[in-house]
Design an enzyme around this catalytic site. Sequence first.
Site, PDB file in Angstrom:
ATOM      1  N   GLU A 172       0.815  -1.222   0.000  1.00 22.83           N
ATOM      2  CA  GLU A 172       0.000   0.000   0.000  1.00 22.83           C
ATOM      3  C   GLU A 172       0.850   1.274   0.000  1.00 22.83           C
ATOM      4  O   GLU A 172       0.501   2.272  -0.635  1.00 22.83           O
ATOM      5  CB  GLU A 172      -0.966  -0.001   1.197  1.00 22.83           C
ATOM      6  CG  GLU A 172      -2.208  -0.861   1.003  1.00 22.83           C
ATOM      7  CD  GLU A 172      -1.941  -2.360   1.172  1.00 22.83           C
ATOM      8  OE1 GLU A 172      -0.831  -2.713   1.618  1.00 22.83           O
ATOM      9  OE2 GLU A 172      -2.840  -3.164   0.867  1.00 22.83           O
ATOM     10  N   ALA A 197     -10.729   0.070   3.028  1.00 19.91           N
ATOM     11  CA  ALA A 197     -10.278   1.271   3.742  1.00 19.91           C
ATOM     12  C   ALA A 197      -9.405   0.907   4.941  1.00 19.91           C
ATOM     13  O   ALA A 197      -8.428   1.602   5.245  1.00 19.91           O
ATOM     14  CB  ALA A 197     -11.491   2.084   4.201  1.00 19.91           C
ATOM     15  N   ASP A 198      -9.732  -0.206   5.589  1.00 17.16           N
ATOM     16  CA  ASP A 198      -8.970  -0.623   6.770  1.00 17.16           C
ATOM     17  C   ASP A 198      -7.479  -0.800   6.452  1.00 17.16           C
ATOM     18  O   ASP A 198      -6.636  -0.698   7.338  1.00 17.16           O
ATOM     19  CB  ASP A 198      -9.514  -1.950   7.310  1.00 17.16           C
ATOM     20  CG  ASP A 198     -11.028  -1.952   7.427  1.00 17.16           C
ATOM     21  OD1 ASP A 198     -11.539  -1.924   8.556  1.00 17.16           O
ATOM     22  OD2 ASP A 198     -11.706  -1.973   6.379  1.00 17.16           O
ATOM     23  N   HIS A 236     -12.243  -5.309   8.618  1.00 14.36           N
ATOM     24  CA  HIS A 236     -12.834  -5.073   7.290  1.00 14.36           C
ATOM     25  C   HIS A 236     -14.179  -4.361   7.423  1.00 14.36           C
ATOM     26  O   HIS A 236     -15.112  -4.640   6.676  1.00 14.36           O
ATOM     27  CB  HIS A 236     -13.069  -6.402   6.554  1.00 14.36           C
ATOM     28  CG  HIS A 236     -11.828  -7.082   6.087  1.00 14.36           C
ATOM     29  ND1 HIS A 236     -10.934  -7.656   6.937  1.00 14.36           N
ATOM     30  CD2 HIS A 236     -11.334  -7.281   4.836  1.00 14.36           C
ATOM     31  CE1 HIS A 236      -9.936  -8.195   6.233  1.00 14.36           C
ATOM     32  NE2 HIS A 236     -10.153  -7.977   4.965  1.00 14.36           N
TER      33      HIS A 236
END
Length: 652
Positions: free
Chosen positions: A387, A411-412, A456
């Site tokens: 990421e 998003a987590d 999640h």
Amino acid sequence: MSYDLNPHDAYRRLTFIRKFEEQVLELGKEGHVAGSVHLCLGQEAIPVGAMSVLEPGDKVLATYRGHGWALACGADPLALMAEIAQRADGVNGGRAGSPMLSVPDVGFLGENSIIGAGLPIAAGVAMAQQTRNTGRVVLTSFGDGALNQGGTTEAMVFASTRNLPVIFVCENNGWSEMTPISATTRGEHLARRGQGLGIDSHVVDGQDPVAVADAVKDAAETCRAGNGPVFLEFKTTRLSGHYNKDVQHYRPAEDIDAAQRQDPLLRLREIERIADADAERIETEVAAEIASLAEQVRGMPAPDPSTALEHLYADAATAPQADTTATTKEIPFFRAVNLALQHALDRDDDVLVYGEDVGFAGGIFGVTRGLQKQFGQDRVFDTPISEAAILGSAIGAALEGMRPVVEIMWADFVFVALDQIVNQAANVRYVNRSKMSAPIVIRMQQGVTPGSCAQHSQSIEAILSHIPGIKVGLPATPQDAYAMTLAAIDDPDPVVLIEHRSMYQDTGEVALAGSTETASAAVERRHGDDIAIVTWGAMVASALDAAERLSDNGIEATVLDLRWLRPLDDAAIENVVRRCRRVVVAHQATQTGGFGAELSARISEMQHVDLLHPVIRVGTPDVRMPSAPSLQDALVPTADTIIDAVKRAMTE
Ligand SMILES: Cc1ncc(C[n+]2csc(CCOP(=O)(O)OP(=O)(O)O)c2C)c(N)n1
């Protein structure tokens, strides 16, 4: 840069950096520099050697110990010293200071005060060169300690996978602040890290500018031939403390002695047999030059305080003209995002779309399906599960004028790479006073769906909206998914778009009219005068449902869909608050520190509003999200929760 490295010139260049740094130390002692500075004393031969062989147009991103790199790139030394002393005429107008300065005009894209964070960005700058076939290379320097950062490895994996023209320059001075490398890192040569990732890697004497130049020349050729990246470990020494006030109580005397014996200036005098008289003449001339710079800096004014808020964002743009001949289609939310991306890719070659599973497979929710087939693997592609590299490379590519749209799968997961948003993307425009910007779009999906676990399920919009320098939008309808995605791509600043997983299959009419709006503005989805329900994202549908049911009981609610939490449409909020004088704020995120708290505070700060009831916040209670649907149902707010809140606001 590219310059001749004959012994006398090399000695002059090394001496210039040495005396510049010593002068900075002096200015600090005199009180002309606020905060700390990190000097490159002992490491001068690396930038001097490297920049003798790089070419105009090549780019450099340096370690935070980077004054020498900026000078070797050809930055104006007066403006550089002025920046270190936080003066108005510094290269960044005093916004960067010593550890974040940049001089893009000479290809110096900046230092980085977050250890290792420059590498993913450098990979992106290199990706832009590769995509545009410029033949340019990118050099990024970092310390030995930085090699232990996750983002460093991610950047090398990313660059290696994509054959990017980037030269990773590790300046191994044996120390990370106050800790020797032996205490943190196993093995003698750090270049083996590069090798382990399939990167051509070498160990080089970093005290000899000619050896440095030879290694960088070869590396640049490898990169220009399309066989990059290359990793170079330069063995070097730190002649001073970690920072200007460091008395080095932790450092053995013999280590300091050994470093001094490796002083690159002494080494150059010995190797090249520079006569003492010549060396002294050069030193005297350079000293006079540096003293004159310092004298000028001492007299320079500080930045004008009235400018402190400028350059956070680009000036507001006007909304584009819609394509009036466009068709309208009934499509699901995920397809609306897909068509917006397709439109952007089609009209602009600078748009790239990438992320984990985004390319060939088309994304785990099908949002990018078909795009790689249509636009090719160079523009729509899969990445390693990295990421920090995804986000950092997007920033780097954007610095070079590309328009990357990247996906964080959930998003987590952004928390493992938040630095690239908060410390990197958000700072670019401000620190560079709009000379550089990072117009990236980061898409992610969030929220609770049956069986999604605590890792999640989170709704993270408040965390992101807290960050000045980025924009945050949450589309709530297929039409907005289409229009807001295009508005985000058009925007000159970094934008995070948060979709809600539960909405991907929701269908609605979408006018496929291209860009129709800027990244701003709330929308009143329903009009009523009794109470205002202020909400966004997934809760918009629940709020509308609640409002219809309340209407059956004679309560007419306005539903305001904020759409963008940054920039926030304060005027729209004030309008509904003044009209209704009762407000419920609803979000799926947990309550404490949620964006509802910000709204409640803003409403309470409005002048001359006579609320009939204090603002009520509806959100998930402060707890972790369990996976069992029965437990989730007990926590996540629904239309019923909103109705209860409205009834309280109406009756209490
Ligand atoms: C992510 C991050 N962690 C910690 C720090 C604090 N810090 C500043 S410099 C430094 C040491 C860096 O060592 P190295 O990468 O070897 O560079 P050098 O100081 O030797 O030039 C540390 C830990 C930081 N700035 N960023």
